[in-house]
Design a protein around this motif. Structure first.
Motif, PDB file in Angstrom:
ATOM      1  N   ILE A  43      -9.758  -8.850  95.526  1.00  0.00           N
ATOM      2  CA  ILE A  43      -9.837  -8.019  94.324  1.00  0.00           C
ATOM      3  C   ILE A  43      -8.435  -7.763  93.786  1.00  0.00           C
ATOM      4  O   ILE A  43      -7.499  -7.526  94.547  1.00  0.00           O
ATOM      5  CB  ILE A  43     -10.618  -6.712  94.620  1.00  0.00           C
ATOM      6  CG1 ILE A  43     -10.957  -5.959  93.339  1.00  0.00           C
ATOM      7  CG2 ILE A  43      -9.865  -5.814  95.580  1.00  0.00           C
ATOM      8  CD1 ILE A  43     -12.017  -4.869  93.535  1.00  0.00           C
ATOM      9  N   VAL A  45      -6.150  -5.594  90.968  1.00  0.00           N
ATOM     10  CA  VAL A  45      -6.232  -4.337  90.235  1.00  0.00           C
ATOM     11  C   VAL A  45      -4.966  -4.121  89.391  1.00  0.00           C
ATOM     12  O   VAL A  45      -3.850  -4.212  89.912  1.00  0.00           O
ATOM     13  CB  VAL A  45      -6.409  -3.152  91.216  1.00  0.00           C
ATOM     14  CG1 VAL A  45      -6.553  -1.839  90.453  1.00  0.00           C
ATOM     15  CG2 VAL A  45      -7.599  -3.368  92.134  1.00  0.00           C
ATOM     16  N   GLU A  46      -5.179  -3.845  88.109  1.00  0.00           N
ATOM     17  CA  GLU A  46      -4.057  -3.528  87.222  1.00  0.00           C
ATOM     18  C   GLU A  46      -3.343  -2.276  87.715  1.00  0.00           C
ATOM     19  O   GLU A  46      -3.966  -1.289  88.095  1.00  0.00           O
ATOM     20  CB  GLU A  46      -4.592  -3.286  85.804  1.00  0.00           C
ATOM     21  CG  GLU A  46      -3.507  -2.946  84.806  1.00  0.00           C
ATOM     22  CD  GLU A  46      -4.057  -2.771  83.391  1.00  0.00           C
ATOM     23  OE1 GLU A  46      -5.285  -2.857  83.213  1.00  0.00           O
ATOM     24  OE2 GLU A  46      -3.248  -2.553  82.477  1.00  0.00           O
ATOM     25  N   GLY A  47      -2.014  -2.343  87.729  1.00  0.00           N
ATOM     26  CA  GLY A  47      -1.234  -1.210  88.213  1.00  0.00           C
ATOM     27  C   GLY A  47      -0.941  -1.302  89.703  1.00  0.00           C
ATOM     28  O   GLY A  47      -0.145  -0.533  90.231  1.00  0.00           O
ATOM     29  N   VAL A  48      -1.593  -2.243  90.372  1.00  0.00           N
ATOM     30  CA  VAL A  48      -1.354  -2.454  91.803  1.00  0.00           C
ATOM     31  C   VAL A  48      -0.852  -3.878  92.030  1.00  0.00           C
ATOM     32  O   VAL A  48       0.211  -4.087  92.608  1.00  0.00           O
ATOM     33  CB  VAL A  48      -2.645  -2.202  92.627  1.00  0.00           C
ATOM     34  CG1 VAL A  48      -2.399  -2.470  94.110  1.00  0.00           C
ATOM     35  CG2 VAL A  48      -3.133  -0.777  92.413  1.00  0.00           C
ATOM     36  N   HIS A  49      -1.627  -4.852  91.566  1.00  0.00           N
ATOM     37  CA  HIS A  49      -1.264  -6.260  91.753  1.00  0.00           C
ATOM     38  C   HIS A  49      -0.574  -6.853  90.530  1.00  0.00           C
ATOM     39  O   HIS A  49      -0.003  -7.940  90.604  1.00  0.00           O
ATOM     40  CB  HIS A  49      -2.509  -7.087  92.063  1.00  0.00           C
ATOM     41  CG  HIS A  49      -3.239  -6.647  93.296  1.00  0.00           C
ATOM     42  ND1 HIS A  49      -4.342  -5.841  93.240  1.00  0.00           N
ATOM     43  CD2 HIS A  49      -3.015  -6.881  94.611  1.00  0.00           C
ATOM     44  CE1 HIS A  49      -4.784  -5.614  94.476  1.00  0.00           C
ATOM     45  NE2 HIS A  49      -3.994  -6.216  95.324  1.00  0.00           N
ATOM     46  N   PRO A 126      -8.314   0.898  84.785  1.00  0.00           N
ATOM     47  CA  PRO A 126      -7.573  -0.367  84.767  1.00  0.00           C
ATOM     48  C   PRO A 126      -8.495  -1.581  84.684  1.00  0.00           C
ATOM     49  O   PRO A 126      -9.696  -1.485  84.944  1.00  0.00           O
ATOM     50  CB  PRO A 126      -6.850  -0.359  86.116  1.00  0.00           C
ATOM     51  CG  PRO A 126      -7.720   0.454  87.017  1.00  0.00           C
ATOM     52  CD  PRO A 126      -8.341   1.506  86.135  1.00  0.00           C
ATOM     53  N   VAL A 128      -9.868  -4.677  86.357  1.00  0.00           N
ATOM     54  CA  VAL A 128     -10.092  -5.069  87.754  1.00  0.00           C
ATOM     55  C   VAL A 128     -10.810  -6.414  87.757  1.00  0.00           C
ATOM     56  O   VAL A 128     -11.796  -6.584  87.034  1.00  0.00           O
ATOM     57  CB  VAL A 128     -10.947  -4.022  88.505  1.00  0.00           C
ATOM     58  CG1 VAL A 128     -11.233  -4.475  89.927  1.00  0.00           C
ATOM     59  CG2 VAL A 128     -10.262  -2.660  88.506  1.00  0.00           C
ATOM     60  N   ASP A 300       0.562  -2.663 102.935  1.00  0.00           N
ATOM     61  CA  ASP A 300      -0.713  -2.070 103.356  1.00  0.00           C
ATOM     62  C   ASP A 300      -1.156  -1.123 102.247  1.00  0.00           C
ATOM     63  O   ASP A 300      -0.381  -0.289 101.793  1.00  0.00           O
ATOM     64  CB  ASP A 300      -0.511  -1.296 104.667  1.00  0.00           C
ATOM     65  CG  ASP A 300      -1.832  -1.034 105.404  1.00  0.00           C
ATOM     66  OD1 ASP A 300      -2.893  -1.473 104.922  1.00  0.00           O
ATOM     67  OD2 ASP A 300      -1.781  -0.385 106.457  1.00  0.00           O
ATOM     68  N   HIS A 301      -2.392  -1.300 101.764  1.00  0.00           N
ATOM     69  CA  HIS A 301      -2.915  -0.351 100.775  1.00  0.00           C
ATOM     70  C   HIS A 301      -3.171   0.992 101.438  1.00  0.00           C
ATOM     71  O   HIS A 301      -3.683   1.051 102.554  1.00  0.00           O
ATOM     72  CB  HIS A 301      -4.231  -0.857 100.175  1.00  0.00           C
ATOM     73  CG  HIS A 301      -4.059  -2.022  99.252  1.00  0.00           C
ATOM     74  ND1 HIS A 301      -3.653  -1.888  97.953  1.00  0.00           N
ATOM     75  CD2 HIS A 301      -4.238  -3.344  99.450  1.00  0.00           C
ATOM     76  CE1 HIS A 301      -3.597  -3.078  97.383  1.00  0.00           C
ATOM     77  NE2 HIS A 301      -3.949  -3.978  98.267  1.00  0.00           N
ATOM     78  N   THR A 302      -2.811   2.070 100.773  1.00  0.00           N
ATOM     79  CA  THR A 302      -3.168   3.416 101.235  1.00  0.00           C
ATOM     80  C   THR A 302      -4.024   4.058 100.156  1.00  0.00           C
ATOM     81  O   THR A 302      -3.651   4.053  98.984  1.00  0.00           O
ATOM     82  CB  THR A 302      -1.901   4.260 101.468  1.00  0.00           C
ATOM     83  OG1 THR A 302      -1.024   3.525 102.316  1.00  0.00           O
ATOM     84  CG2 THR A 302      -2.256   5.572 102.149  1.00  0.00           C
ATOM     85  N   PHE A 303      -5.179   4.574 100.561  1.00  0.00           N
ATOM     86  CA  PHE A 303      -6.113   5.156  99.583  1.00  0.00           C
ATOM     87  C   PHE A 303      -5.887   6.663  99.504  1.00  0.00           C
ATOM     88  O   PHE A 303      -5.418   7.280 100.446  1.00  0.00           O
ATOM     89  CB  PHE A 303      -7.558   4.858  99.974  1.00  0.00           C
ATOM     90  CG  PHE A 303      -7.806   3.423 100.291  1.00  0.00           C
ATOM     91  CD1 PHE A 303      -7.375   2.415  99.434  1.00  0.00           C
ATOM     92  CD2 PHE A 303      -8.437   3.059 101.465  1.00  0.00           C
ATOM     93  CE1 PHE A 303      -7.593   1.081  99.738  1.00  0.00           C
ATOM     94  CE2 PHE A 303      -8.669   1.732 101.767  1.00  0.00           C
ATOM     95  CZ  PHE A 303      -8.240   0.748 100.916  1.00  0.00           C
TER      96      PHE A 303
END
Lengths: 303, 303
Positions: A43, A45-49, A126, A128, A300-303
């Motif tokens: 996946i 995601v705009e603003g992340v990837h 965003p 996605v 590492d993604h942190t939620f």
């Protein structure tokens, strides 16, 4: 843009692909499977990837697809069918969406894969994009993360680090290399480096129950790692170990099958021997006379 | 919540499913496919398909899965493997995520399907869950949208309209019914009603190149359609035709195979004959002495 209009365009746009019995436009695609099948999802995601407008629709589409193709490369398999789902912000233009989709079909088509289905919805936030890629195993043997054994050499394609300077949007997934290596070198374990050499190597070590000794001086540093290092003041090697999104292949292979890979003419991308698999308990990078531990850390993604 | 911790929990949590050669934890899942395969994806977006806290994590997980299982029901096939990708807002609790995932495994397990892979990432906006479901065709014949012929009866499971009052979060996908109908009544076309009877019937008509005459007095209205009608002042039939998210099966079948379906004991849900397929050019709902045209309209995402 209305979803129904977009879907109509899509049905006309997408060419019938290999092994597609029924493509876009019904409740499900029907695929001419025959035997074991590999499946993976990624996946974006705009603003992340990615951020806009830094990344254009062609780059977003390509990255969404290529990350998934890279997963199949890491299995040593040929991707065949892709399903694409997108949550699309209000105000997204028709041109943007069509460019993004055309970029996906081109990215898939480059390796003989095609789009067979998916879904679209409105996003109140965003953009996605989630892609699922399917690969028939065929006559190949999938390469997992769990077969590395003490004595195996550790190799990597290309160069590492600094992907955020541009490579993360423009990389070519190592599909041809993954399949070629699978056919000819039969790696004992393989992974694509998405979260950094350190973390992704540790994934192989965890899955295989072994350790590793890396030669820090042989880890291939990208120009971008050096450029980024000049900005951050961090060691370029640190960037190569932890930046992530290199989308290079990291694999292990017994010494007799590793010999010759570095000088092979048959791979379009350089391959470098960066160390050795050792019994579990040791996870070290040696450089000069000293060494430091792998941390199993990287993105590492942190939620 | 760290992604890596969540993935570790997932690997331990997810039971090995039917035909799963390699499950969660490698670059791809390996599935024991054998012959043709159906594949579909459906994306669920917070603020569009559900809102919080109206919907709890168990309902969000169930809806994400069940929408996809409903697509396979519409093909008359048994869903087998699911990949789940989620973009997760910062601050989402571990308990929320685990409850959502457990709800997905339960929803899949209810019909013998299982989770085999997926991806997670951080979301700077809404919670987004995309599911891909795979179904081996096996000895069944998939039911597409394109086989309806003039003279066929048009039938629907359950009751329609007012899904937004609660059913959209709590529905049970008609998987058992879809497979049973496929085996025993062999529908000529089938679809699940996600965007409203009007629009989804028109999808069958478009794909099959035919028309339809619906008996407006026989269209089964849900209690929710009547309740919603009391609030909106609109005809309950209008709600049944256009609300969407009923996730009931709409199918066509020659008269000789339609007879008896309405009174069948073998289907756990009522089935109602609501009209007839006619030659193309006619798309009408007849009620009392008059009629009105189907519009091909219902829920449509606008970007």
């Amino acid at each position: 843009v209305k979803e129904s209009d977009l879907h109509e365009w899509l049905r006309d746009k997408i060419p019938p692909g290999k092994g597609v019995l029924l493509g876009i436009g019904d409740d499900a695609a029907l695929l001419d499977g025959d035997g074991p099948l590999a499946a993976a999802s990624d996946i974006l995601v705009e603003g992340v990837h990615f951020t806009r407008p830094e990344a254009g629709p062609d780059q977003i589409g390509a990255k969404a697809l290529n990350r998934n193709l890279s997963d199949m490369a890491a299995m040593g398999l040929e991707p065949r069918w892709c399903l694409v789902s997108a949550a699309v912000p209000k105000g997204t233009t028709e041109k943007f969406l069509k460019t993004m989709i055309e970029s996906m079909t081109a990215a898939a088509g480059r390796f003989g894969a095609c789009l067979v289905g998916g879904d679209t919805a409105r996003s109140p936030g965003p953009l996605v994009v989630d892609v699922t890629v399917l690969a028939p195993v065929g006559e190949l043997s999938p390469v997992t993360r769990s077969g590395a054994a003490a004595g195996d050499r550790i190799l990597v394609t290309g160069t590492l680090g600094g992907s955020s300077l541009g490579w993360h949007l423009d990389f070519v997934p190592r599909v041809s290399e993954g399949v070629h290596l699978n056919r000819h070198a039969r790696p004992t374990a393989m992974i694509d480096i998405s979260d950094g050499l350190d973390r992704d190597l540790c994934r192989i070590l965890d899955a295989s129950g072994v350790g590793a000794r890396l030669d820090g001086d042989r880890i291939p540093l990208s120009q971008a790692a050096r450029r980024l290092s000049a900005r951050t003041g961090r060691d370029p090697l640190d960037h190569a170990l932890t930046d992530g999104e290199d989308f290079e292949l990291l694999f292990t292979v017994p010494p007799e099958r590793a010999a010759g890979l570095e000088s092979s003419d048959e791979l379009a991308v350089p391959v470098t021997d960066i160390g050795e698999i050792v019994p579990r308990g040791t996870r070290i990078v040696v450089r000069g006379g000293s060494g430091f531990e792998l941390k199993g850390e990287g993105f590492d993604h942190t939620f």
